[in-house]
Design an enzyme around this catalytic site. Structure first.
Site, PDB file in Angstrom:
ATOM      1  N   ASP A 328       0.822  -1.223   0.000  1.00  0.00           N
ATOM      2  CA  ASP A 328       0.000   0.000   0.000  1.00  0.00           C
ATOM      3  C   ASP A 328       0.854   1.270   0.000  1.00  0.00           C
ATOM      4  O   ASP A 328       0.314   2.379  -0.023  1.00  0.00           O
ATOM      5  CB  ASP A 328      -0.926   0.007   1.221  1.00  0.00           C
ATOM      6  CG  ASP A 328      -1.986  -1.080   1.120  1.00  0.00           C
ATOM      7  OD1 ASP A 328      -2.337  -1.481  -0.004  1.00  0.00           O
ATOM      8  OD2 ASP A 328      -2.464  -1.535   2.182  1.00  0.00           O
ATOM      9  N   ARG A 359      -3.472   1.760  -9.189  1.00  0.00           N
ATOM     10  CA  ARG A 359      -2.536   2.693  -8.541  1.00  0.00           C
ATOM     11  C   ARG A 359      -1.291   2.954  -9.368  1.00  0.00           C
ATOM     12  O   ARG A 359      -0.708   4.026  -9.258  1.00  0.00           O
ATOM     13  CB  ARG A 359      -2.121   2.166  -7.162  1.00  0.00           C
ATOM     14  CG  ARG A 359      -3.179   2.435  -6.138  1.00  0.00           C
ATOM     15  CD  ARG A 359      -2.732   2.141  -4.723  1.00  0.00           C
ATOM     16  NE  ARG A 359      -3.811   2.499  -3.829  1.00  0.00           N
ATOM     17  CZ  ARG A 359      -4.032   1.934  -2.651  1.00  0.00           C
ATOM     18  NH1 ARG A 359      -3.249   0.980  -2.227  1.00  0.00           N
ATOM     19  NH2 ARG A 359      -5.047   2.337  -1.903  1.00  0.00           N
TER      20      ARG A 359
END
Ligand code: S3P
Length: 449
Positions: A328, A359
């Site tokens: 993350d 992402r």
């Protein structure tokens, strides 16, 4: 969050700062918070949780447990209580379970419900409804669970728990703690031994916390990976859990202090489980002045205080093997890399494509919008350092970590940065802006500049 999110977007602007100072705490760990609520829901007795992350993702899990018959609520002192119903005690919810933005919430809950004969409809916001659920429905179907999913194995979906579940041995095809956890949780109400084989280690909070709740679970390292064996249909015992600070949230003030000149901060009480500390290792390797102070054990996890000072960083190659321990953190690492000397190359990023947003694409677009040269492939990203000119408007795609990363970038870029929508920060770190501004950042609504 509503599906039509464009109507009320809340942009924020982040301007050049210097001298961030303070001793701060970030909210409780998200992974542990979801798990504490869920394991409490199927334990015998009342589980109490202090330090729970009170953010949208976790609140949705608390509501889901309540709807499944295990009330989860907060008292006036801020302690959470979960009235557990036993491993076979969950019941069909009257309404659909809304997991909002949270992949962890929905995937772990699907495992938790999979081997109890109940029916539950699972829904989420527009971001979650795009994310793959086949990675959990495929192994859960082997227990006897059935699903009616939307096209492409996505939400909304209806789960019918298995009446007579059979144990499963499953080798993880992707390095995912969510998939590992869903299979193990399904094993809790299944007779016999459920085994997960994990070729690449991922965060191990499920194994550790289940052991704390009294589950019969063992972990053995073999040539083909970690073998996690769980003996099902034994009751769990309610626990008192104290959740330490989230290293994935600490990542934002940590990078902010490294790239903002003349900064010196301490982030207290951060969980330092080795399956979560890849970013700290990487930033230290890049020349970051990060000292871990006051190391101690709390609730079965190592914790410590992070003392971080402004640093001259240099680019490195971040190997693919490190990806699960910092999965993350790549958005904010990419921001750090844009202020380093030289190029940073990150490999093994394929899972970034299926997070709250793609992402890899969102980070690259945000960097380029702010004048940072990049190159990328299917599963890698190269960021050319030297400082971010800034001036760009970043599209956050309903992704909290994209929003927070580029607000951090603005603190050290030559021209301010703008993110198009800050609302999703509330899914994991509601007081992000207040906390950073309290240290000397200048993050504000565009009209208030
Ligand atoms: C999580 C696992 C990770 C991570 C997510 C939280 C968890 O996802 O990205 O934010 O709590 O198990 P994957 O396991 O799918 O990589």
């Amino acid at each position: 969050m509503t599906q039509s999110h464009s109507a009320a977007q809340t942009p924020l602007v982040s301007r050049k700062a210097s001298g961030l100072r303070g001793r701060i705490r970030v909210p409780g760990d998200k992974s542990m918070s979801h798990r504490a609520l869920m394991f409490g829901a199927i334990a015998i007795g009342e589980t109490t949780i202090t330090g729970l992350l009170e953010a949208e993702d976790v609140i949705n899990t608390a509501k889901a447990m309540t709807a499944l018959g295990a009330p989860a609520y907060r008292d006036d002192q801020g302690t959470w209580h979960v009235q557990g119903v036993g491993v076979a005690g969950l019941r069909s919810p009257a309404e659909p379970l809304d997991f909002g933005n949270s992949g962890t919430g929905v995937r772990l809950a699907m495992g938790l419900m999979a081997t109890t004969p109940l029916t539950a409809r699972c829904i989420g916001d527009a971001s979650l409804s795009k994310r793959p659920m086949g990675r959990v429905t495929v192994p859960l179907a082997q227990f006897g669970t059935t699903f009616e999913a939307s096209e492409g194995n996505r939400l909304p979906l209806t789960l019918h728990g298995a009446k007579n579940p059979v144990p499963v041995t499953y080798t993880l095809p992707v390095a995912s703690a969510q998939v590992k956890s869903a299979v193990l949780l399904a094993g809790l109400n299944t007779p016999g031994i459920t085994t997960v084989i994990e070729p690449t280690p991922t965060r191990d909070h499920t194994e550790r916390m289940l052991k704390g709740f009294g589950a019969r679970i063992t972990v053995e390292q073999k040539a083909d990976g970690r073998h996690i064996r769980l003996e099902g249909q034994h009751e769990l015992t309610a626990q008192a859990i104290d959740v330490p600070g989230d290293p994935s949230s600490a990542a934002f003030p940590m990078v902010a202090a490294l790239i903002t000149p003349d900064s010196d901060i301490v982030i207290e009480n951060i969980m330092l489980n080795p399956t979560r500390t890849g970013l700290i290792d990487t930033l230290i390797e890049m020349g970051g002045d990060i000292a871990i102070e006051n190391r101690r054990l709390a609730g079965g996890e190592e914790v410590g205080d992070l003392h971080v000072k402004s640093s001259r960083l240099h680019g490195i190659r971040v190997p693919a093997e490190r990806a699960p321990s910092m999965i993350d953190e790549y958005p904010v690492l990419s921001v750090a890399a844009s202020f380093a000397d030289g190029t940073t190359r990150m490999e093994g990023l394929e899972e970034l494509r299926v997070k709250e947003s793609d992402r890899l694409a969102a980070v690259e677009a945000g960097l380029q919008a702010n004048g940072v040269p990049t190159q990328s492939g299917r599963d890698w990203l190269e960021v050319q350092g030297g400082g971010a000119p800034g001036g760009g408007r970043v599209v956050t795609h309903m992704d909290h970590r994209i929003a927070m990363s580029f607000l951090v970038m603005g603190l050290a870029s030559r021209i301010y940065t703008t993110v198009d929508d800050s609302r999703f920060i509330a899914t994991s770190f509601p007081d992000f802006t207040g906390l950073l501004n309290g240290m000397g950042a200048r993050i504000a609504a565009p009209e208030a500049r």
